[in-house]
Design a protein around this motif. Structure first.
Motif, PDB file in Angstrom:
ATOM      1  N   HIS A 126      47.095  35.904  43.236  1.00  0.00           N
ATOM      2  CA  HIS A 126      46.945  35.631  41.803  1.00  0.00           C
ATOM      3  C   HIS A 126      46.468  36.869  41.041  1.00  0.00           C
ATOM      4  O   HIS A 126      45.997  37.823  41.630  1.00  0.00           O
TER       5      HIS A 126
ATOM      6  N   ASP B 270      43.621  37.381  38.112  1.00  0.00           N
ATOM      7  CA  ASP B 270      42.556  36.608  37.460  1.00  0.00           C
ATOM      8  C   ASP B 270      42.946  36.394  35.995  1.00  0.00           C
ATOM      9  O   ASP B 270      43.508  37.289  35.352  1.00  0.00           O
TER      10      ASP B 270
ATOM     11  N   HIS C 159      46.307  39.738  43.716  1.00  0.00           N
ATOM     12  CA  HIS C 159      45.516  39.844  44.937  1.00  0.00           C
ATOM     13  C   HIS C 159      45.362  38.459  45.552  1.00  0.00           C
ATOM     14  O   HIS C 159      45.350  37.453  44.849  1.00  0.00           O
TER      15      HIS C 159
ATOM     16  N   TYR D 129      43.500  28.925  40.419  1.00  0.00           N
ATOM     17  CA  TYR D 129      43.964  28.505  41.731  1.00  0.00           C
ATOM     18  C   TYR D 129      42.981  27.474  42.211  1.00  0.00           C
ATOM     19  O   TYR D 129      41.818  27.468  41.841  1.00  0.00           O
TER      20      TYR D 129
HETATM   21 FE   LIG Z   1      40.821  36.986  41.936  1.00  0.00          FE
END
Ligand SMILES: [Fe+2]
Ligand SMILES: O=C(O)CCC(=O)C(=O)O
Length: 615
Positions: free
Chosen positions: A514, A516, A571, A407
């Motif tokens: 997103h 991770d 999250h 992101y």
């Molecule tokens: Fe994250």
């Protein structure tokens, strides 16, 4: 003064179409009825301008039916001219008022919904204050008083979504609309005298009125664009991530405005060309460039007025801005962010998500302040808005993020730190060296090995923080944090390469939802929150099934994501200035907590080989 020669003065260069005017008139009647019902259901009296304007337009178009080119009644002509040309002022006014209210609903500072909560919170602060916070000092707390004295209440209450205070926007533009409306009425009145010399004056006045009206709408469109840009910025630059209600509103007002501008340009050119002009010579231009755009301009509000949605419309989209007198209780606090942000009330309790572990006060204030001071000393972030982005001197170890992560965050508010093949036992070794057992406090005792470690891998403060987390989390009872999860995050064997991301959030900034990167980072992620005590942010956890949990992360907290929580839940941090949080002591009580500066430090392990990728 000579009386007008009706025959010569006839501006109708064509025989008005019965069918065309009937259709336009009926469309306006239908819209008017619709908006009358909507206004009645919403009990928002100001929205009556829309049905009244539509009804007046309908009258104007119906009056055109009996007009004939050579044998027309001037009275009827003037009536239709006034109704057709002037009524749209009501549509302009509606958009002005709607926009002002919308800003007030997306900016929670305006949501004076009578919370009885104590506002144990701070307002977003200046960069100077942020710097002092990063240096470890809590700056003064401001009581958040949404409807109190300046600057939080009143006409001049500012909003980051508008460079003119929103309540002023509505009043100023509605006033200009009324003035230009009066100018046009005067123009019509002058023409109605039938005195030839005055008719030209009336024409010029009409032109002046329509031009001023169009110009203020163009200025208003700049405001709309500004609000959109601000809104999208707060959402990591993505329009698609805006809440559906906001997207709908923005698209509707943009379309409506485009139509209004098309109509204004047409009218300005038409009046500028005068009675002998081209545009006035054919009725199709009236239908295509006046009636059609205006009908579209108001039709966009049909769905927002749909009676099924009227309850929410009443409270948010077109609700009465002056809600300070409302005695709504805390249960209504969810309306705080209005149509854009309607935040759910976040919890302080660990949500029921497998693999998620939450420690609201894992970092003592001392440890917290120490880390902030160390991070501040490293100068990862430029805290001066005017200062150019600057990197760290030791870029090899603490290079700023390149924005290529999952992101996008600007290097101004994100820094990435990589450790290459940091043996986990090096952390363990440093830990073991720290025989005093006071943990973090004495970790700064000169330790050449740790220093060397910091230089070749992570900066010293990061190693110390990881070490501290390891100590404290390992000490947590197994029933609160199972051993296998502890070992996942702090394995006792094998090589592990840590990666840290520092995210700095100012004011209402957020982070797109997103997971991770699954092929870069291992399982077991630690999210540490830093900021003024009592402040924090809400993390939104979303599952593909549609389940959503909002968890308040106070400064000093540590969140651990593993297994299902790490892989199956997204999250993110909703961009907003104020979070609604269920009180820890009294679950029936909701606190409005204004966002302040927040630094998060995310600690992850790189998958084998992943540290080579992308460098
Ligand atoms: Fe994250
Ligand atoms: O700021 C936070 O707490 C979230 C950071 C995060 O999710 C990340 O860096 O991947």
């Amino acid at each position: 003064m000579s009386q007008i020669d009706y025959g010569q003065y006839t501006v109708l260069k064509y025989q008005p179409s019965d069918t065309g005017n009937l259709i336009v008139g009926i469309l306006y009647v239908v819209l008017s009825l619709w908006f009358f019902v909507a206004a009645f259901l919403s009990r928002a009296k100001w929205t009556l301008v829309l049905p009244i304007g539509a009804a007046a337009s309908a009258v104007g178009f119906f009056c055109r039916i009996p007009l004939t080119r050579y044998d027309m009644s001037l009275g009827l002509y003037i009536v239709q001219q006034m109704f057709v040309v002037i009524s749209p002022a009501a549509f302009f006014a509606f958009n002005y008022a709607l926009f002002g209210r919308w800003i007030q609903t997306i900016d929670p500072r305006f949501s004076g919904t009578g919370h009885s909560s104590s506002y144990a919170s701070t307002l977003p602060r200046s960069d100077v204050e942020l710097a002092s916070s990063l240096a470890g000092h809590d700056s003064d707390k401001h009581q958040y008083d949404p409807m109190g004295a300046q600057p939080s209440g009143g006409l001049m209450q500012k909003s980051r979504f508008s460079f003119i205070p929103p309540r002023l926007v509505t009043r100023a533009f509605v006033c200009s609309d009324i003035v230009t409306f009066i100018v046009q009425v005067a123009a019509g009145g002058i023409q109605a005298t039938g005195v030839q010399d005055l008719v030209n004056v009336g024409d010029k006045l009409f032109l002046a009125g329509v031009a001023a009206q169009g110009a203020s709408y163009v200025l208003f469109s700049v405001l709309i664009t500004y609000a959109l840009v601000q809104l999208v910025r707060g959402r990591q630059g993505s329009f698609s991530s805006l809440p559906a209600a906001s997207k709908k509103f923005v698209i509707a007002i943009a379309l409506s405005s485009l139509m209004i501008i098309i109509r204004s340009v047409y009218r300005i050119i038409e009046f500028a060309q005068g009675n002998d002009g081209y545009l006035v010579s054919q009725e199709k231009y009236l239908f295509g460039l006046d009636a059609a755009p205006l009908i579209i301009a108001i039709s966009v509000w049909i769905s927002a007025h749909h009676h099924h949605k009227i309850a929410s419309v009443d409270d948010s989209l077109i609700g009465d801005a002056d809600r300070s007198g409302s005695d709504r209780g805390d249960a209504d606090a969810g309306q705080c962010g209005g149509v854009d942000e309607q935040p759910q009330v976040a919890s302080r309790q660990t949500p029921p998500i497998a693999g998620l572990f939450f420690f609201p006060a894992l970092l003592s204030r001392e440890v917290h302040d120490r880390v902030l001071a160390q991070v501040s000393d490293c100068g990862y972030f430029s805290l001066d808005a005017d200062e150019d982005e600057r990197g760290s001197d030791d870029t090899e170890t603490t290079g700023l993020g390149d924005g290529k992560d999952a992101y996008d965050r600007s290097p101004r508010n994100q820094a990435m730190l990589f450790a290459r093949l940091l043996p986990c036992n090096a952390v363990g070794q440093a830990d073991a060296d720290n025989k005093a057992g006071t943990g973090y406090d004495s970790a700064e005792a000169d330790d050449p090995a740790a220093d060397a470690q910091a230089c070749s891998g992570l900066p010293r403060w990061a190693v110390e923080l990881i070490q501290h987390l390891r100590q404290t989390l390992m000490a947590v009872a197994d029933d609160q944090l199972p051993l296998d999860v502890k070992q996942l995050v702090f394995p006792t064997s094998g090589m592990l390469s840590r990666q840290l991301i520092l995210n700095l959030y100012r004011g209402g900034e957020g982070l797109a939802s997103h997971v991770d990167l699954v092929n870069r980072f291992a399982d077991g992620i630690l999210l540490c929150s830093f900021g003024p005590s009592g402040c924090g942010t809400v993390m939104e956890l979303t599952h593909a099934s549609g389940k959503v949990h909002q968890l308040f992360l106070p400064s000093g907290s540590v969140l651990l994501l593993s297994r299902e929580a790490r892989y199956e839940w997204k999250h993110g941090i909703p961009a907003r200035s104020i979070d609604l949080v269920r009180s820890a002591d009294d679950p029936g009580h909701v606190e409005a907590i204004a966002r302040s500066i927040r630094l998060s430090i995310t600690i992850r392990s790189m998958l084998p080989g992943a540290d080579i990728v992308g460098e």
